[in-house]
Write a protein that holds these residues in place. Structure first.
Motif, PDB file in Angstrom:
ATOM      1  N   HIS A  95       0.816  -1.226   0.000  1.00 15.82           N
ATOM      2  CA  HIS A  95       0.000   0.000   0.000  1.00 15.82           C
ATOM      3  C   HIS A  95       0.845   1.271   0.000  1.00 15.82           C
ATOM      4  CE1 HIS A  95       0.487   1.117   4.368  1.00 15.82           C
ATOM      5  NE2 HIS A  95       0.882  -0.123   4.414  1.00 15.82           N
ATOM      6  N   CYS A  96       2.101   1.172   0.442  1.00 14.27           N
ATOM      7  CA  CYS A  96       2.890   2.411   0.551  1.00 14.27           C
ATOM      8  C   CYS A  96       4.287   2.319  -0.074  1.00 14.27           C
ATOM      9  CB  CYS A  96       3.014   2.835   2.018  1.00 14.27           C
ATOM     10  SG  CYS A  96       3.907   1.644   3.029  1.00 14.27           S
ATOM     11  N   LEU A  97       4.778   1.099  -0.302  1.00 16.01           N
ATOM     12  CA  LEU A  97       6.132   0.983  -0.864  1.00 16.01           C
ATOM     13  C   LEU A  97       6.038   1.045  -2.384  1.00 16.01           C
ATOM     14  CD1 LEU A  97       8.820   0.881   0.468  1.00 16.01           C
ATOM     15  CD2 LEU A  97       8.784  -1.602   0.334  1.00 16.01           C
ATOM     16  N   VAL A  98       5.667   2.209  -2.843  1.00 18.21           N
ATOM     17  CA  VAL A  98       5.388   2.431  -4.264  1.00 18.21           C
ATOM     18  C   VAL A  98       6.638   3.044  -4.914  1.00 18.21           C
ATOM     19  CG1 VAL A  98       2.901   2.682  -3.920  1.00 18.21           C
ATOM     20  CG2 VAL A  98       4.384   4.678  -3.679  1.00 18.21           C
ATOM     21  N   PRO A  99       6.734   3.002  -6.245  1.00 19.24           N
ATOM     22  CA  PRO A  99       7.955   3.500  -6.911  1.00 19.24           C
ATOM     23  C   PRO A  99       8.330   4.930  -6.503  1.00 19.24           C
ATOM     24  CG  PRO A  99       6.561   2.347  -8.486  1.00 19.24           C
ATOM     25  CD  PRO A  99       5.781   2.403  -7.198  1.00 19.24           C
ATOM     26  N   GLU A 100       7.351   5.781  -6.190  1.00 14.52           N
ATOM     27  CA  GLU A 100       7.680   7.167  -5.802  1.00 14.52           C
ATOM     28  C   GLU A 100       8.415   7.195  -4.463  1.00 14.52           C
ATOM     29  OE1 GLU A 100       4.737   6.115  -6.756  1.00 14.52           O
ATOM     30  OE2 GLU A 100       3.934   7.436  -8.315  1.00 14.52           O
ATOM     31  N   VAL A 101       8.076   6.267  -3.558  1.00 12.30           N
ATOM     32  CA  VAL A 101       8.616   6.287  -2.189  1.00 12.30           C
ATOM     33  C   VAL A 101       9.979   5.583  -2.109  1.00 12.30           C
ATOM     34  CG1 VAL A 101       8.203   5.412   0.172  1.00 12.30           C
ATOM     35  CG2 VAL A 101       6.325   6.485  -1.113  1.00 12.30           C
ATOM     36  N   ILE A 102      10.159   4.525  -2.897  1.00 16.05           N
ATOM     37  CA  ILE A 102      11.360   3.672  -2.754  1.00 16.05           C
ATOM     38  C   ILE A 102      12.674   4.467  -2.815  1.00 16.05           C
ATOM     39  CG2 ILE A 102      12.670   1.756  -3.823  1.00 16.05           C
ATOM     40  CD1 ILE A 102       9.876   0.481  -4.424  1.00 16.05           C
ATOM     41  N   PRO A 103      12.882   5.367  -3.811  1.00 11.39           N
ATOM     42  CA  PRO A 103      14.200   6.024  -3.864  1.00 11.39           C
ATOM     43  C   PRO A 103      14.379   7.200  -2.897  1.00 11.39           C
ATOM     44  CG  PRO A 103      12.875   6.604  -5.797  1.00 11.39           C
ATOM     45  CD  PRO A 103      12.023   5.744  -4.944  1.00 11.39           C
ATOM     46  N   THR A 104      13.390   7.539  -2.095  1.00 11.36           N
ATOM     47  CA  THR A 104      13.492   8.716  -1.221  1.00 11.36           C
ATOM     48  C   THR A 104      14.172   8.356   0.103  1.00 11.36           C
ATOM     49  OG1 THR A 104      11.425   8.258  -0.071  1.00 11.36           O
ATOM     50  CG2 THR A 104      11.264   9.550  -2.116  1.00 11.36           C
ATOM     51  N   ASP A 105      14.318   9.375   0.971  1.00  9.75           N
ATOM     52  CA  ASP A 105      14.891   9.146   2.306  1.00  9.75           C
ATOM     53  C   ASP A 105      13.809   8.749   3.313  1.00  9.75           C
ATOM     54  OD1 ASP A 105      17.385   9.776   1.453  1.00  9.75           O
ATOM     55  OD2 ASP A 105      17.214  11.917   1.973  1.00  9.75           O
TER      56      ASP A 105
END
Ligand SMILES: NC(=O)C1=CN([C@@H]2O[C@H](COP(=O)(O)OP(=O)(O)OC[C@H]3O[C@@H](n4cnc5c(N)ncnc54)[C@H](O)[C@@H]3O)[C@@H](O)[C@H]2O)C=CC1
Ligand SMILES: O=C(O)C(=O)CO
Length: 333
Positions: free
Chosen positions: A75-85
């Motif tokens: 629900h939250c480990l989406v491509p937008e979130v993965i490379p962030t801090d």
């Protein structure tokens, strides 16, 4: 610090979170306001079941930590979130007792032909049919984390042979006959009378249990899925059941939820379907809140968080997975 919640909390849970983070502003967004509130959160605790504009959240640049109230992070480990801090922690292991009970309900239901007898009961018919035994079978558990380990522990006294695979095949308990690395899935499938899926859904496990993998399972074996429906190619599973290759399937999760009305799975007497209730328990919200509060205290004190996920892998290292009761765990004091 602004903490946004999105799981079914009651006022006393909010008080508990406030006590763990006295200086924080706490906002109970619920599913209704989560998309609107997330860009203004420093910390998100919960499980958004509605679409979230994660690009907007990431672009806002404020969110630092997601404490998922679900073990699964799809629900939250989406491509937008993965490379962030953004730090992501999960509820891995927290629901292992109830997921184990759910697994046993499906397992015994299939073996003891409960769907057949229950259908007969509805028609007031007293009809005996052959049943099957757990005793003497080989059970293969795919994913030996919080849930997989608890299921194996429950199976240990049952006179079965237990095999398992995991990305980190470490710390095998004595009652497990073999704990193999994930790439030995074909060996596990070929050797198991019952296969239990307890692994996370991510880009490497999407559709992992397909026609080729199902064909490796012995004729008359059973599949139980308490992980995520999309780990299995459902059309291939339907085929394996219709051809009689598999003897039965117990599914707490399906590829699409709710399972579409036209799915052939609904009508199959050798299939038990439950509506993704494996984590349900009277204690679920309290347990999730206890874990969130423990991690909040750790976060503020700069101590390691429980269940910190490697975002590129999509799950936590076993050393960091929470496997017990916060109140009983000296590491949590
Ligand atoms: N039916 C339900 O209501 C519930 C379903 N779940 C699902 O079950 C999954 C597992 O939950 P937990 O055991 O709490 O998580 P966990 O993170 O403790 O365990 C998952 C284990 O799978 C292993 N793994 C990763 N990729 C693998 C692969 N390709 N093959 C074999 N093992 C692999 C990991 O190393 C880890 O040890 C969750 O990700 C979630 O999707 C979890 C709770 C309730
Ligand atoms: O925790 C999870 O991943 C679940 O599926 C519970 O709903």
């Amino acid at each position: 610090m602004r903490i946004v919640l999105c799981y079914p909390v009651e006022p006393h849970h909010i008080d508990q979170i406030q006590a763990a983070a006295p200086d924080a502003e706490i906002v109970d967004a619920g599913q209704e306001r989560i998309d609107e509130e997330l860009p203004n959160a420093d910390i998100f605790i919960g499980h958004a079941k509605v679409p979230v504009d994660w690009k907007r959240v990431v672009d806002a640049g404020r969110l630092k930590w997601i404490q998922s109230s679900a073990a699964g992070l799809d629900h939250c480990l989406v491509p937008e979130v993965i490379p962030t801090d953004i730090v992501v922690t999960s509820a891995a292991g927290l629901f292992a007792p109830q997921v184990t009970e759910q697994t046993f309900a499906l397992l015994y239901g299939l073996l003891r032909r409960i769907p057949t007898f229950f259908r007969a009961q509805a028609k007031r018919e007293f009809i005996r049919r052959p049943t099957d035994d757990l005793r003497g079978k080989t059970v293969g558990i795919v994913g030996f984390g919080g849930n997989g380990r608890a299921i194996a522990k429950g199976l240990a006294p049952m006179d079965v042979r237990i095999l398992a695979t995991d990305y980190y095949p470490v710390d095998a308990p004595s009652y497990v006959d073999a704990l193999w690395s994930a790439d030995r899935l074909p060996d596990l499938l070929a050797a198991s009378d019952i296969v239990i899926l307890a692994l996370p859904l991510n880009s490497s496990t999407l559709g992992l249990i397909n026609r080729e993998m199902l064909a490796l399972m012995p004729k008359d074996s059973y599949l139980i899925n308490v992980a995520r429906g999309q780990v299995v190619v459902e059309a291939d599973l339907v085929q394996a059941l219709q051809s009689g290759h598999l003897q039965g399937a117990g599914l707490d999760v399906t590829e699409r939820e709710p399972l579409p009305e036209q799915s052939p799975l609904w009508e199959m007497p050798q299939v038990m379907i439950t509506p993704h209730v494996g984590a349900q328990s009277a204690r679920r919200v309290s347990d999730s809140t206890d874990l969130a509060c423990e991690n909040l205290r750790r976060y503020q004190n700069g101590r390691p968080l429980w269940n910190r996920v490697d975002k590129t892998l999509g799950f936590a290292h076993p050393n960091g997975v929470f496997r017990g009761n916060i109140a009983d765990d000296p590491a949590c004091s």
